[in-house]
Motif scaffolding. Structure first.
Motif, PDB file in Angstrom:
ATOM      1  N   UNK A   1     -13.711   9.361 -13.588  1.00  0.00           N
ATOM      2  CA  UNK A   1     -14.299  10.118 -12.541  1.00  0.00           C
ATOM      3  C   UNK A   1     -13.301  10.328 -11.435  1.00  0.00           C
ATOM      4  N   UNK A   2     -12.827   9.070 -10.867  1.00  0.00           N
ATOM      5  CA  UNK A   2     -12.172   8.920  -9.679  1.00  0.00           C
ATOM      6  C   UNK A   2     -10.675   9.898  -9.784  1.00  0.00           C
ATOM      7  N   UNK A   3      -9.965   9.488 -10.939  1.00  0.00           N
ATOM      8  CA  UNK A   3      -8.627  10.256 -11.264  1.00  0.00           C
ATOM      9  C   UNK A   3      -8.930  11.491 -11.450  1.00  0.00           C
ATOM     10  N   UNK A   4      -9.933  11.748 -12.270  1.00  0.00           N
ATOM     11  CA  UNK A   4     -10.318  13.295 -12.453  1.00  0.00           C
ATOM     12  C   UNK A   4     -10.261  14.241 -11.330  1.00  0.00           C
ATOM     13  N   UNK A   5     -11.316  13.652 -10.365  1.00  0.00           N
ATOM     14  CA  UNK A   5     -11.652  14.273  -9.127  1.00  0.00           C
ATOM     15  C   UNK A   5     -10.500  14.378  -8.066  1.00  0.00           C
ATOM     16  N   UNK A   6      -9.792  13.505  -8.025  1.00  0.00           N
ATOM     17  CA  UNK A   6      -8.505  13.565  -7.405  1.00  0.00           C
ATOM     18  C   UNK A   6      -7.541  14.324  -7.585  1.00  0.00           C
ATOM     19  N   UNK A   7      -7.158  14.396  -9.173  1.00  0.00           N
ATOM     20  CA  UNK A   7      -6.575  15.552  -9.798  1.00  0.00           C
ATOM     21  C   UNK A   7      -6.613  17.039  -9.363  1.00  0.00           C
ATOM     22  N   UNK A   8      -8.216  17.091  -9.542  1.00  0.00           N
ATOM     23  CA  UNK A   8      -8.828  18.528  -9.333  1.00  0.00           C
ATOM     24  C   UNK A   8      -8.680  18.949  -7.771  1.00  0.00           C
ATOM     25  N   UNK A  17       0.934  -1.325  -0.095  1.00  0.00           N
ATOM     26  CA  UNK A  17       0.063  -0.072  -0.014  1.00  0.00           C
ATOM     27  C   UNK A  17       0.874   1.347   0.111  1.00  0.00           C
ATOM     28  N   UNK A  18       0.481   2.327  -0.495  1.00  0.00           N
ATOM     29  CA  UNK A  18       0.999   3.442  -0.967  1.00  0.00           C
ATOM     30  C   UNK A  18       0.987   4.339   0.418  1.00  0.00           C
ATOM     31  N   UNK A  19       1.886   4.999   0.851  1.00  0.00           N
ATOM     32  CA  UNK A  19       2.024   5.948   2.110  1.00  0.00           C
ATOM     33  C   UNK A  19       1.661   7.368   1.868  1.00  0.00           C
ATOM     34  N   UNK A  20       0.107   7.382   1.848  1.00  0.00           N
ATOM     35  CA  UNK A  20      -0.498   8.719   1.603  1.00  0.00           C
ATOM     36  C   UNK A  20      -0.369   9.655   2.547  1.00  0.00           C
ATOM     37  N   UNK A  21      -0.316  10.961   1.903  1.00  0.00           N
ATOM     38  CA  UNK A  21      -0.309  12.307   2.821  1.00  0.00           C
ATOM     39  C   UNK A  21      -1.683  12.630   3.137  1.00  0.00           C
ATOM     40  N   UNK A  22      -1.799  13.408   3.899  1.00  0.00           N
ATOM     41  CA  UNK A  22      -3.138  13.784   4.532  1.00  0.00           C
ATOM     42  C   UNK A  22      -3.821  14.507   3.220  1.00  0.00           C
ATOM     43  N   UNK A  23      -3.110  15.197   2.599  1.00  0.00           N
ATOM     44  CA  UNK A  23      -3.783  15.895   1.272  1.00  0.00           C
ATOM     45  C   UNK A  23      -4.201  14.911   0.178  1.00  0.00           C
ATOM     46  N   UNK A  24      -3.250  13.945   0.061  1.00  0.00           N
ATOM     47  CA  UNK A  24      -3.870  12.888  -0.967  1.00  0.00           C
ATOM     48  C   UNK A  24      -5.018  12.299  -0.327  1.00  0.00           C
ATOM     49  N   UNK A  33      -7.543  13.482   1.581  1.00  0.00           N
ATOM     50  CA  UNK A  33      -8.335  14.286   1.331  1.00  0.00           C
ATOM     51  C   UNK A  33      -9.021  14.346  -0.233  1.00  0.00           C
ATOM     52  N   UNK A  34      -8.078  14.253  -1.109  1.00  0.00           N
ATOM     53  CA  UNK A  34      -8.136  14.275  -2.411  1.00  0.00           C
ATOM     54  C   UNK A  34      -9.040  12.938  -2.904  1.00  0.00           C
ATOM     55  N   UNK A  35      -8.654  11.727  -2.194  1.00  0.00           N
ATOM     56  CA  UNK A  35      -9.349  10.528  -2.354  1.00  0.00           C
ATOM     57  C   UNK A  35     -10.905  10.765  -1.933  1.00  0.00           C
ATOM     58  N   UNK A  36     -11.072  11.469  -0.745  1.00  0.00           N
ATOM     59  CA  UNK A  36     -12.548  11.581  -0.241  1.00  0.00           C
ATOM     60  C   UNK A  36     -13.178  12.335  -1.122  1.00  0.00           C
ATOM     61  N   UNK A  37     -12.678  13.458  -1.878  1.00  0.00           N
ATOM     62  CA  UNK A  37     -13.327  14.397  -2.707  1.00  0.00           C
ATOM     63  C   UNK A  37     -13.654  13.439  -4.077  1.00  0.00           C
TER      64      UNK A  37
END
Length: 68
Positions: free
Chosen positions: A46-53, A1-8, A10-14
């Protein structure tokens, strides 16, 4: 599993909302194996686009002030 930052994280939740909206259209009871290639690609887009945004919005809000 990737060690995600809090910013990442939050982007996943978005990304949940646009993916959930697509799943609502497809039908929540549809198994993943029952999805067409086009449906899976649309979900990924949709997932990747929203994550990037969300990541871009977060970066834009980040302070550009030098801490010294």
């Amino acid at each position: 599993m990737v060690d995600l930052t809090e910013q990442e994280r939050a982007a996943m939740r978005a990304a949940l909302k646009p993916v959930a909206e697509l799943m609502e259209e497809i039908g929540w009871a549809t198994p993943l194996a029952g999805l067409s290639e086009a449906q899976v690609l649309t979900l990924i887009e949709a997932a990747v686009g929203a994550f990037q945004e969300a990541m871009a919005a977060s970066a834009a809000r980040a302070s550009t002030e030098i801490p010294f």
